[in-house]
Design an enzyme around this catalytic site. Structure first.
Site, mmCIF file in Angstrom:
data_model
loop_
_atom_site.group_PDB
_atom_site.id
_atom_site.type_symbol
_atom_site.label_atom_id
_atom_site.label_comp_id
_atom_site.label_asym_id
_atom_site.label_seq_id
_atom_site.Cartn_x
_atom_site.Cartn_y
_atom_site.Cartn_z
ATOM 1 N N HIS A 1 0.838 -1.202 0.000
ATOM 2 C CA HIS A 1 0.000 0.000 0.000
ATOM 3 C C HIS A 1 0.869 1.246 0.000
ATOM 4 C CE1 HIS A 1 0.457 0.955 4.257
ATOM 5 N NE2 HIS A 1 0.100 -0.265 4.592
ATOM 6 N N HIS B 1 3.764 1.869 2.416
ATOM 7 C CA HIS B 1 5.020 1.127 2.229
ATOM 8 C C HIS B 1 6.004 1.886 1.342
ATOM 9 C CE1 HIS B 1 2.445 -2.637 3.042
ATOM 10 N NE2 HIS B 1 3.176 -2.396 4.107
ATOM 11 N N CYS C 1 -1.515 -7.670 20.269
ATOM 12 C CA CYS C 1 -2.164 -7.156 19.055
ATOM 13 C C CYS C 1 -1.592 -7.913 17.868
ATOM 14 C CB CYS C 1 -1.932 -5.665 18.872
ATOM 15 S SG CYS C 1 -2.496 -5.135 17.224
ATOM 16 N N CYS D 1 -0.071 -5.539 15.080
ATOM 17 C CA CYS D 1 1.300 -5.059 15.370
ATOM 18 C C CYS D 1 2.246 -6.233 15.576
ATOM 19 C CB CYS D 1 1.348 -4.226 16.649
ATOM 20 S SG CYS D 1 0.293 -2.787 16.696
ATOM 21 N N CYS E 1 -6.666 -1.739 19.679
ATOM 22 C CA CYS E 1 -5.429 -1.162 19.139
ATOM 23 C C CYS E 1 -5.769 0.085 18.325
ATOM 24 C CB CYS E 1 -4.706 -2.180 18.252
ATOM 25 S SG CYS E 1 -3.357 -1.411 17.338
ATOM 26 N N HIS F 1 -4.763 -0.447 14.555
ATOM 27 C CA HIS F 1 -5.455 -1.457 13.736
ATOM 28 C C HIS F 1 -6.949 -1.514 13.988
ATOM 29 C CE1 HIS F 1 -1.204 -2.647 13.596
ATOM 30 N NE2 HIS F 1 -1.515 -2.904 12.345
ATOM 31 N N LYS G 1 -4.251 6.953 10.005
ATOM 32 C CA LYS G 1 -3.228 6.024 9.547
ATOM 33 C C LYS G 1 -3.828 5.082 8.495
ATOM 34 C CE LYS G 1 -0.362 2.157 10.843
ATOM 35 N NZ LYS G 1 0.123 1.211 11.814
ATOM 36 N N LYS H 1 -4.040 -1.897 6.302
ATOM 37 C CA LYS H 1 -4.842 -2.952 5.690
ATOM 38 C C LYS H 1 -5.998 -3.317 6.616
ATOM 39 C CE LYS H 1 -1.002 -5.204 5.230
ATOM 40 N NZ LYS H 1 0.357 -5.354 4.794
HETATM 41 N N1 MSP Z 1 7.187 -6.471 9.185
HETATM 42 C C1 MSP Z 1 7.365 -5.317 9.979
HETATM 43 C C2 MSP Z 1 8.728 -4.711 9.769
HETATM 44 C C3 MSP Z 1 9.875 -5.602 10.101
HETATM 45 S S1 MSP Z 1 11.381 -4.804 9.825
HETATM 46 C C4 MSP Z 1 12.501 -5.825 10.486
HETATM 47 C C5 MSP Z 1 6.311 -4.264 9.629
HETATM 48 N N2 MSP Z 1 5.693 -4.420 8.448
HETATM 49 S S2 MSP Z 1 4.567 -3.400 7.894
HETATM 50 O O1 MSP Z 1 4.141 -3.951 6.643
HETATM 51 O O2 MSP Z 1 3.571 -3.175 8.884
HETATM 52 O O3 MSP Z 1 5.327 -2.043 7.670
HETATM 53 C C6 MSP Z 1 6.415 -1.941 6.785
HETATM 54 C C7 MSP Z 1 6.941 -0.511 6.749
HETATM 55 O O4 MSP Z 1 5.926 0.337 6.222
HETATM 56 C C8 MSP Z 1 7.282 0.043 8.130
HETATM 57 O O5 MSP Z 1 8.433 0.874 8.064
HETATM 58 C C9 MSP Z 1 6.072 0.871 8.470
HETATM 59 O O6 MSP Z 1 6.336 1.906 9.376
HETATM 60 C C10 MSP Z 1 5.769 1.431 7.093
HETATM 61 N N3 MSP Z 1 4.400 1.918 6.994
HETATM 62 C C11 MSP Z 1 3.259 1.185 7.097
HETATM 63 N N4 MSP Z 1 2.221 2.044 6.943
HETATM 64 C C12 MSP Z 1 2.679 3.286 6.762
HETATM 65 C C13 MSP Z 1 2.110 4.516 6.440
HETATM 66 N N5 MSP Z 1 0.809 4.685 6.369
HETATM 67 N N6 MSP Z 1 2.934 5.552 6.161
HETATM 68 C C14 MSP Z 1 4.287 5.429 6.115
HETATM 69 N N7 MSP Z 1 4.854 4.285 6.433
HETATM 70 C C15 MSP Z 1 4.097 3.247 6.907
HETATM 71 O O7 MSP Z 1 6.118 -3.356 10.412
#
Ligand code: MSP
Length: 469
Positions: free
Chosen positions: A18, A21, A124, A127, A143, A146, A293, A296
């Site tokens: 998304h 990421h 959670c 998270c 949470c 989420h 925020k 998903k």
């Molecule tokens: N799997 C863990 C990370 C493990 S690293 C050893 C995780 N995954 S995640 O899919 O939830 O997030 C991946 C990255 O995307 C993280 O850096 C997270 O902060 C970032 N983001 C997820 N949603 C976001 C936004 N809405 N905006 C900016 N970054 C965000 O956490």
């Protein structure tokens, strides 16, 4: 030459990539390009976090074998990263057998700091994290990220004794040996560290079957964070290979929500392994949609492919690298996106079209790229203030537009063609100097501009760089 190493967080593959990421990748890629611009050799890791219950459940929901499901989604993430114009050198998948084996080896090497205990409390799943009673009560059992109720757990887990390392972690962060940017997040984390408990690093197999088995205890699998954090070194070959030529990382890019894992658990793991700490942790802000925020689980995700399809890659990178802050939250709306596109078209697109047309008319031929030092720009980049560094380039672009208006080369040409040519040559030289750094943010567009103004015959592009809507 020692290579510099930049890392990105590895996303969970329980769904499609998304928009949120994208931030990790765009920032890491910009940093990589800047370090290469400064003459360094750089390795950039990316990857996917493929274990844990939410992934297992999602695959079951879709009736797909879990490994097939993660294979499909890992491929989507690779495509996504490429579609952002981001070039990684290493891609790690946590279900890769090498990673799994190396993780078990890491566990064994940490065994002096690991103990088994029973846990009863909140968790959670979004998270993949345990929650204290205090946090549970403050959030009314739900949470905030989420929007799902915490689940109650009562089970035996292995723990990593964070208390063995707490003082050293605090010293390293306070002294900036491990530098956290921005400073307000460093302070926030140091506060959190005071009460940070030992962390659970395993779950019973009957609760979580999709994970790496704990060595020597078949009844437990590794809890996702220890598995996920290890990726930064398993991809380099640790512990099979000597990684001292590349580790420690120069910069680890993470979202603000996972800073605590990277500033707490990860340094503890590194200290337990006798490995040096990374030099920098860059915690970026969140992309929000209507101030919320994007997640998903909440279901308000914006599909980045839809944004990319609208105007292509350059406007996408322009918006998220210039109008989104590196360290604060930034909101996305289609209205702002269109305004940003128009700005790009009016400021840069018009400049290129106008200047190239004037050059052609006045027989100005291609020029060479001039590298001119820019201390303000460097200082912003070195502080990870990429959006402010980008602003400096944009001020330069606005200045060139003004100069064309005030110096009026088309009017000068009527009286003094040589003088007009001189004015235009200087404008092209200055544009090429800016363009050289613009390539850090907008590589495709910068390349096109360079090609136009260094060609033996300067010709305006047949269609403007950014056609009007
Ligand atoms: N799997 C863990 C990370 C493990 S690293 C050893 C995780 N995954 S995640 O899919 O939830 O997030 C991946 C990255 O995307 C993280 O850096 C997270 O902060 C970032 N983001 C997820 N949603 C976001 C936004 N809405 N905006 C900016 N970054 C965000 O956490």
């Amino acid at each position: 030459m020692k290579e510099s190493y930049i890392t990105t967080a590895i996303p969970y593959v329980n769904g499609n990539p998304h928009l949120g990421h994208a931030m990790d990748y765009l920032l890491a890629d910009t940093l990589r390009r800047y370090m290469m611009y400064c003459g360094k050799k750089v390795r950039l890791q990316a990857g996917t976090d493929e274990h844990g219950n939410k992934i297992f459940k999602k695959a079951a929901e879709q009736g797909i074998p879990t490994q097939d499901f993660v294979d499909q989604n890992a491929a989507k993430f690779q495509d996504f990263i490429h579609s952002l114009g981001v070039e990684y050198t290493d891609f790690v998948r946590t279900t890769n057998p090498d990673h799994e084996r190396r993780c078990q080896e890491i566990w064994k090497r940490l065994s002096d700091h690991i103990y088994k205990d029973s846990y009863e409390g909140w968790y959670c799943e979004g998270c993949e994290n345990f929650v204290t009673d205090k946090e549970h009560d403050e959030n009314d059992g739900i949470c905030p990220d989420h929007k799902k109720p915490y689940i109650k757990l009562s089970e035996e887990n292995y723990y990593l004794r964070i208390s063995d390392f707490k003082d050293r972690i605090r010293d390293a962060i306070e002294s900036d040996e491990l530098k956290i940017t921005p400073t307000f997040r460093k302070k926030e984390f140091l506060n959190l560290l005071k009460d940070m408990p030992d962390v659970s690093i395993s779950r019973p197999k009957e609760q979580v079957e999709w994970g790496i088995p704990v060595p020597g205890d078949e009844s437990q699998v590794m809890y996702v964070w220890i598995d996920a954090l290890a990726n930064y070194i398993t991809i380099l070959g640790y512990p099979d290979e000597d990684i001292s030529d590349i580790w420690p990382a120069d910069t680890q890019v993470v979202g603000k929500d996972i800073l605590r894992f990277h500033a707490g658990i990860w340094p503890a793991m590194l200290m337990g392994l006798d490995l040096p700490l990374s030099h920098n942790l860059l915690a970026h802000g969140f992309i929000t949609v209507n101030g919320e925020k994007m997640s998903k689980s909440i279901g308000n995700v914006v599909d980045p492919q839809e944004i990319l399809a609208k105007h292509g890659l350059t406007p996408f990178r322009y918006y998220f690298l210039r109008h989104a802050s590196t360290t604060e939250d930034s909101d996305f709306t289609w209205y702002k996106y269109e305004a940003s596109y128009n700005e790009l078209a009016n400021d840069l697109g018009n400049l290129v079209q106008r200047l190239a047309t004037l050059c052609k008319k006045n027989a100005v031929t291609g020029r060479k790229v001039n590298k001119v030092a820019n201390a303000d720009f460097d200082s912003r980049m070195q502080k990870y203030e990429f959006n402010f560094a980008f602003d400096i380039l944009w001020d330069g672009i606005s200045e060139l537009n003004k100069r064309i208006d005030t110096e009026k080369p088309w009017a000068v040409a009527k009286e003094d063609p040589a003088k007009a040519k001189e004015i235009l040559e200087k404008l092209v030289d200055d544009l090429l100097t800016i363009d050289d750094r613009l390539a850090l943010f907008l590589p495709d567009c910068a390349k096109q501009i360079e090609e136009i103004f260094t060609a033996s015959e300067i010709t305006p592009p047949a269609t403007p760089l950014f056609p009007k809507n």
